[in-house]
Design a protein around this motif. Structure first.
Motif, short mmCIF file in Angstrom:
data_model
loop_
_atom_site.label_atom_id
_atom_site.label_comp_id
_atom_site.label_asym_id
_atom_site.label_seq_id
_atom_site.Cartn_x
_atom_site.Cartn_y
_atom_site.Cartn_z
N MET A 1 0.94 -1.02 0.11
CA MET A 1 -0.02 0.05 -0.03
C MET A 1 1.02 1.23 -0.01
N LYS A 2 0.31 2.25 -0.58
CA LYS A 2 0.95 3.62 -0.45
C LYS A 2 0.02 4.62 -0.10
N ILE A 3 0.50 6.05 0.48
CA ILE A 3 -0.61 7.15 0.73
C ILE A 3 -0.81 7.71 -0.57
N LYS A 4 -2.06 7.63 -0.94
CA LYS A 4 -2.75 8.44 -2.08
C LYS A 4 -2.98 9.80 -1.69
N GLN A 5 -3.52 10.01 -0.41
CA GLN A 5 -3.80 11.52 -0.19
C GLN A 5 -4.14 11.62 1.24
N ILE A 6 -3.37 12.21 1.99
CA ILE A 6 -3.76 12.59 3.53
C ILE A 6 -4.80 13.61 3.48
N THR A 7 -6.15 13.08 4.25
CA THR A 7 -7.14 14.05 4.31
C THR A 7 -7.35 14.68 5.49
N SER A 8 -6.41 14.47 6.63
CA SER A 8 -6.57 15.35 7.49
C SER A 8 -5.42 14.99 8.67
N GLN A 9 -4.86 15.74 9.33
CA GLN A 9 -3.59 15.51 10.21
C GLN A 9 -3.73 16.44 11.43
N SER A 10 -3.59 16.03 12.55
CA SER A 10 -3.30 16.86 13.65
C SER A 10 -2.15 16.45 14.59
N ARG A 11 -1.20 17.15 14.59
CA ARG A 11 0.16 16.93 15.00
C ARG A 11 0.67 15.65 14.26
N ARG A 12 1.14 14.75 14.74
CA ARG A 12 1.58 13.46 14.00
C ARG A 12 0.73 12.57 13.45
N ASP A 13 -0.71 12.64 14.19
CA ASP A 13 -1.57 11.62 13.59
C ASP A 13 -2.45 11.98 12.36
N PHE A 14 -2.57 11.31 11.50
CA PHE A 14 -3.43 11.46 10.26
C PHE A 14 -4.25 10.52 9.52
N THR A 15 -5.11 10.85 9.01
CA THR A 15 -5.99 9.90 8.28
C THR A 15 -5.72 10.01 6.80
N ALA A 16 -5.72 9.01 6.00
CA ALA A 16 -5.27 9.17 4.71
C ALA A 16 -5.89 7.99 3.96
N VAL A 17 -5.88 8.28 2.63
CA VAL A 17 -6.52 7.16 1.62
C VAL A 17 -5.24 6.38 1.21
N GLY A 29 -7.65 4.93 6.26
CA GLY A 29 -7.00 4.66 7.52
C GLY A 29 -6.18 5.61 8.18
N SER A 30 -5.78 5.25 9.37
CA SER A 30 -5.12 6.08 10.08
C SER A 30 -3.73 5.91 9.92
N GLY A 31 -3.04 6.85 10.58
CA GLY A 31 -1.30 6.86 10.53
C GLY A 31 -0.78 7.65 11.67
N TYR A 32 0.56 7.44 11.63
CA TYR A 32 1.24 8.24 12.46
C TYR A 32 2.63 8.83 11.57
N ASP A 33 2.87 9.98 11.62
CA ASP A 33 3.78 10.76 10.76
C ASP A 33 5.24 10.59 11.39
N ASP A 34 5.87 9.56 11.41
CA ASP A 34 7.18 9.41 11.89
C ASP A 34 7.92 8.61 10.74
N ASP A 35 9.35 8.49 11.01
CA ASP A 35 10.06 7.60 10.01
C ASP A 35 9.76 6.01 10.03
N ASN A 36 9.68 5.69 11.05
CA ASN A 36 8.86 4.32 11.38
C ASN A 36 7.94 3.94 10.61
#
Length: 71
Positions: A1-17, A29-36
């Motif tokens: 899977m790859k991120i197609k589009q980040i739809t919202s982000q609050s600090r490092r937490d995000f929701t993406a397609v 789905g949700s995600g966390y914006d860090d290198d790992n």
């Protein structure tokens, strides 16, 4: 899977397609914006439709904020 589009982000937490590189299936789905998360978690997400994971040539996105930065 790859991120197609980040739809919202609050600090490092995000929701993406997320989109499968193999069959084109999209899923939100949700995600966390860090290198790992970008280097290890996303490429190991299995597509719910075809069951495949990212190919060996997967290139992770960069993070919005530098590593170690308090957000």
């Amino acid at each position: 899977m790859k991120i197609k589009q980040i739809t919202s982000q609050s600090r490092r937490d995000f929701t993406a397609v997320y989109e499968c590189e193999h069959c084109g299936h999209s899923d939100t789905g949700s995600g966390y914006d860090d290198d790992n998360f970008h280097r290890n978690v996303i490429p190991n997400m299995a597509c719910k439709k075809c069951g495949k994971k990212a190919a060996g040539d997967y290139r992770p996105m960069g993070t919005k904020y530098p590593e170690g930065m308090q957000v």
